[in-house]
Design an enzyme around this catalytic site. Structure first.
Site: not given
Ligand SMILES: *Cc1c(COP(=O)(O)O)cnc(C)c1O
Length: 405
Positions: A74, A329
Site C-alpha cells: 500500500t 462489505c
Molecule cells: C495485498 C495487496 C496490496 C496491499 O499490500 P499491503 O502490503 O497489505 O499494504 C496491494 N496490492 C495488491 C495487488 C495486493 O494484493
C-alpha cells in the site's frame, strides 16, 4: 482448530517457519540500528539489511540499491504514484491505470484527481480481465508521465501482458509502475525483461512478515526520480526516511530467497492442486463459471461463480474453511466486487463468486475436503432456492414477469 483449512492466500499468507528463524536473532541479539555506522551493533544490522537487499534484487533481476523498503505494498503504491506526480509535474500530469487495480492504486488516483494534481485514464478490461494494448497505446498523450498496471490481480489472479506494456512504455518514453504484490515470489518477475521502472511488493503475500514491503525504483535507463513522501533521517537514499525495520527486512529477504529456490516446483504443484479443485467443483456442480482468464493467471488462484447461491451464505456454511467471496462489505452494504463488475459479470453472479487462494502449505487432502464441502453446501443451498427450482423447471428468469400476481 486443527480442522480449519486456510485457502485465502491472496489476503495474506502464513509466514514460513524458515523466515521466522532468519528473523529471530534480529530482535534480541542483532538489534542495532542499521544506520549506526560507528559500532558493531549497527554493522551487524546493516549486514542483515544488505543481504536481504541482495536476495530481493536477485529474485526480480534488479540491483540491490534499486530496492526501497516500505511498510508494505500500500505504501509502495502510494509512493510510486504520488512521488512521480510530484517530481514530474513539469513534464505532465496524466496517469494511465486500469479499472481492476487494487484499491491502493485506485484510491490514490482518485485523490490525485480530486486535488487537481493528476488526470487519470482508467482502462477497461475484457471479459477475461485483460487490458487491451491498443487502447493503452491510444491513451498515451504527451502529458502522460506514468502507466500503472498491476502484474497479477488479487481477486481473479489474472496476469497482465507486462512485457508488452513495458515495451510500449519504453517506446513512448513513459514510466511504467507495476503493483506486483501477488506475483512476486509466485511466478517469474524480471524488471529488466519486463521493462518495469517501478514495482511494488509485500512480505506478507509471499510467506514473509506483515508490515514490510518494498518498491523497486529503476536506477538507470532511465533513472527514475521521486519526490520523497516521508522525510526525516534520509534513509533509503532519501526516498523513504525512518529507521529500517531490520527483522522485517531480513524476513522479506529470506522469503524472496526461498521463493526463488522453490518457485518452479511450487507453482507446478499449486497449478495441479488448483486444477484438481476446479475440476472437482465444476464437474460435480452445474451452473458454475470461472472468473478471469483460464490460463493467464496465478497458479494458486481459482475464482468461481456458483449461480443461485449467495457467496456470503456459502461462506457461512463453510465456517472452518477460509476463502473469500466476491462481495465486499463497504460500510453497511454488500457491494459486488468491482473487479468482477469490470469483467462484465452481472451483480447477481458476482454475489455468487468465491475466491480460492491456494498456497505453499495447502495439501491435496485439503483440496479434496474443500471440494467435497463446497459441493455439498452449494447443493444444499440450491435445494432451498426458489430461483434455482424455477430455473430447473425451464423458466427463463431474465424475462420472467415478476410483477404478475
Ligand atoms: C495485498 C495487496 C496490496 C496491499 O499490500 P499491503 O502490503 O497489505 O499494504 C496491494 N496490492 C495488491 C495487488 C495486493 O494484493
Amino acid at each position: 482448530m486443527s480442522n480449519r483449512i486456510y485457502m485465502d492466500n491472496h489476503a495474506t499468507t502464513p509466514m514460513d517457519q524458515r523466515v521466522l528463524d532468519a528473523m529471530l536473532p534480529y530482535f534480541t541479539e542483532k538489534y542495532g540500528n542499521s544506520g549506526s555506522r560507528n559500532h558493531a551493533f549497527g554493522w551487524e544490522a546493516e549486514a542483515g539489511v544488505d543481504q536481504a537487499r541482495e536476495r530481493i534484487a536477485k529474485l526480480i533481476n534488479a540491483k540491490p540499491k534499486e530496492i526501497i523498503f516500505t511498510s508494505g505494498a500500500t505504501e509502495s503504491d502510494n509512493i510510486a504514484l504520488k512521488s512521480v506526480v510530484e517530481f514530474y509535474r513539469e513534464k505532465g500530469n496524466h496517469i494511465i491505470t486500469a479499472t481492476t487495480e487494487h484499491k491502493a492504486i485506485l484510491d490514490v488516483c482518485k485523490s490525485l484527481e480530486r486535488k487537481g494534481l493528476a488526470e487519470v485514464t482508467y482502462l477497461p478490461v475484457d471479459k477475461q480481465g485483460l487490458i487491451d494494448l491498443d487502447q493503452l497505446r491510444a491513451a498515451i498523450t504527451d502529458k502522460t508521465i506514468l502507466i500503472s498496471i498491476m502484474h497479477a490481480n488479487n481477486e481473479i489472479g489474472v496476469i497482465q501482458p507486462i512485457h508488452e506494456i513495458g515495451k510500449i512504455a519504453k517506446e513512448k518514453g513513459v514510466l511504467f509502475h507495476s503493483d506486483a504484490t501477488q506475483g512476486v515470489g509466485k511466478v517469474p518477475v524480471d524488471v529488466e525483461a519486463m521493462g518495469i521502472d517501478l514495482m511494488s511488493f509485500s512480505g506478507h503475500k509471499m510467506y514473509g512478515p506483515k508490515g514490510i514491503g518494498g518498491l523497486y525504483v529503476r536506477a538507470r535507463n532511465p533513472r527514475v526520480r521521486l519526490s520523497p513522501m516521508i522525510e526525516g533521517g534520509g534513509q533509503e537514499r532519501g526516498m523513504r526516511s525512518g529507521t529500517l525495520n531490520v527483522p522485517g527486512i531480513v524476513g522479506l529477504g529470506r522469503a524472496c530467497e526461498l521463493a526463488g529456490e522453490e518457485m518452479q516446483e511450487e507453482s507446478a504443484r499449486l497449478l495441479r492442486l488448483r486444477e484438481r479443485l476446479r475440476k472437482a467443483l465444476m464437474d460435480d456442480l452445474g451452473d458454475t463459471y470461472l472468473n478471469g482468464h483460464p490460463t493467464e493467471r496465478l497458479p494458486g488462484n481459482l475464482n468461481i461463480s456458483f449461480e443461485f447461491v449467495e457467496g456470503e451464505s456459502l461462506l457461512m456454511g463453510l465456517k472452518d474453511i477460509a476463502v473469500s467471496s466476491g462481495s465486499a462489505c463497504t460500510s453497511a452494504t454488500l457491494e459486488p466486487s468491482y473487479v468482477l463488475k469490470a469483467l462484465g459479470v452481472g451483480d447477481e453472479l458476482a454475489h455468487t463468486s468465491i475466491r480460492f487462494g491456494l498456497g505453499r502449505f495447502n495439501t491435496e487432502e485439503e483440496v479434496d475436503r474443500v471440494a467435497e464441502r463446497v459441493v455439498s453446501e452449494v447443493t444444499r443451498l440450491r435445494e432451498m432456492s426458489p430461483l434455482y427450482e424455477m430455473a430447473k423447471e425451464g423458466i427463463d428468469l431474465k424475462s420472467y414477469n415478476w410483477a404478475r400476481d
